[in-house]
Enzyme design. Structure first.
Site, PDB file in Angstrom:
ATOM      1  CG  ASP A 197      -1.923  -1.261   1.242  1.00 33.97           C
ATOM      2  OD1 ASP A 197      -2.233  -1.690  -0.015  1.00 33.97           O
ATOM      3  OD2 ASP A 197      -2.189  -1.452   2.454  1.00 33.97           O
TER       4      ASP A 197
HETATM    5  N1  URA Z   1      -1.335  -6.106   3.476  1.00 36.23           N
HETATM    6  C1  URA Z   1      -1.743  -4.928   3.600  1.00 36.23           C
HETATM    7  O1  URA Z   1      -3.009  -4.761   4.375  1.00 36.23           O
HETATM    8  N2  URA Z   1      -1.393  -4.028   3.082  1.00 36.23           N
HETATM    9  C2  URA Z   1       0.164  -4.174   2.478  1.00 36.23           C
HETATM   10  O2  URA Z   1       0.696  -3.074   1.848  1.00 36.23           O
HETATM   11  C3  URA Z   1       0.345  -5.305   2.504  1.00 36.23           C
HETATM   12  C4  URA Z   1       0.010  -6.430   3.029  1.00 36.23           C
END
Ligand code: URA
Length: 255
Positions: A104
């Site tokens: 993310d």
């Molecule tokens: N899980 C998440 O919620 N976000 C990420 O960036 C990676 C794994």
């Protein structure tokens, strides 16, 4: 000789299914001639064009980056926000690399980038069960029951997550938060955040510490390094056959 749709997918251009669609739509040329047959075999010497664009035959490259928070895990962004590939471009990397899986915008650390579509498809396929380890700072004080739920599986979007390795590292009673290390073998969208949301402890801060056996030790945020040949080979082995200890008859020589 390889099937045309496999060569297109492995070049990183698109998925195997999309490649098949493009072939059927008459958008693929081999040596200047439209080919609409899905089983058509091609070799390295054949010139392939998809939608008028010659298929990328560049050398395969593999980079590990310490992804900073505040950048998008993509090659470009229509809103002009910083993307992770910018860090490589600024250092003169010309190959068309893209991220393997997603982190993310606000998730930091270990991210693999490559132009090797075959390895990307293998590593991101649910069958590969590649371990991804995250360090989570979440709201509230996590209980033993919460940890058990994370370990055995919680329901997210109508799906029960697979077993995970989970350790409570610390609790901050004053600020009412906990730090947890979790290792998962899946890669559902926002998986870690959704898992912690499901147990009532939303994620405040997230970073990926490891992808398979890879970490970003020695790399500052935004810095990257090429993978070593043996690391690439090891990733292929892991993605194809799983964790060495899970392979029947696998023996480790001990010195
Ligand atoms: N899980 C998440 O919620 N976000 C990420 O960036 C990676 C794994």
């Amino acid at each position: 000789m390889e099937r045309l749709q496999k060569v297109i997918a492995n070049s990183g251009f698109t998925s195997r299914r999309k490649a098949e669609q493009l072939i059927l739509e008459g958008k693929v040329k081999v040596n200047g001639i439209i080919v609409t047959e899905l089983g058509y075999k091609v070799s390295d010497k054949d010139e392939i064009e998809v939608d008028g664009v010659p298929l990328n035959k560049e050398e395969k490259v593999y980079y590990l980056i310490n992804k900073p928070r505040g950048c998008i895990c993509a090659v470009s962004d229509d809103k002009n926000r910083p993307v992770v590939v910018d860090f490589l471009r600024k250092q003169g990397i010309k190959e068309r690399v893209y991220p393997v899986g997603r982190l993310d915008y606000d998730t930091a650390r270990v991210l693999l980038l490559t132009n090797d579509g075959e390895l990307t498809n293998l590593l991101t396929h649910p069958k590969s069960q590649i371990e991804k380890t995250y360090l989570v700072r979440c709201e509230g004080i996590v209980s033993n029951d919460d940890l058990r739920r994370l370990r055995t599986g919680v329901e997210i979007d109508g799906y029960v997550t697979q077993k995970a390795k989970v350790n409570l590292l610390s609790v901050d009673r004053k600020n009412k938060s906990s730090q947890v290390r979790i290792t998962i073998t899946e890669g559902k969208y926002h998986q870690v955040k959704k898992m912690f949301e499901a147990i009532g402890h939303p994620v405040k801060k997230l970073r990926r510490e490891r992808f398979a056996f890879l970490d970003v030790e020695g790399l500052k945020p935004g810095e990257f390094r090429p993978l070593k040949v043996h690391e690439v080979k090891q990733l292929y082995v892991l993605a194809r056959y799983g964790q060495p200890e899970k392979i029947k008859g696998y023996k480790i020589r001990r010195y």
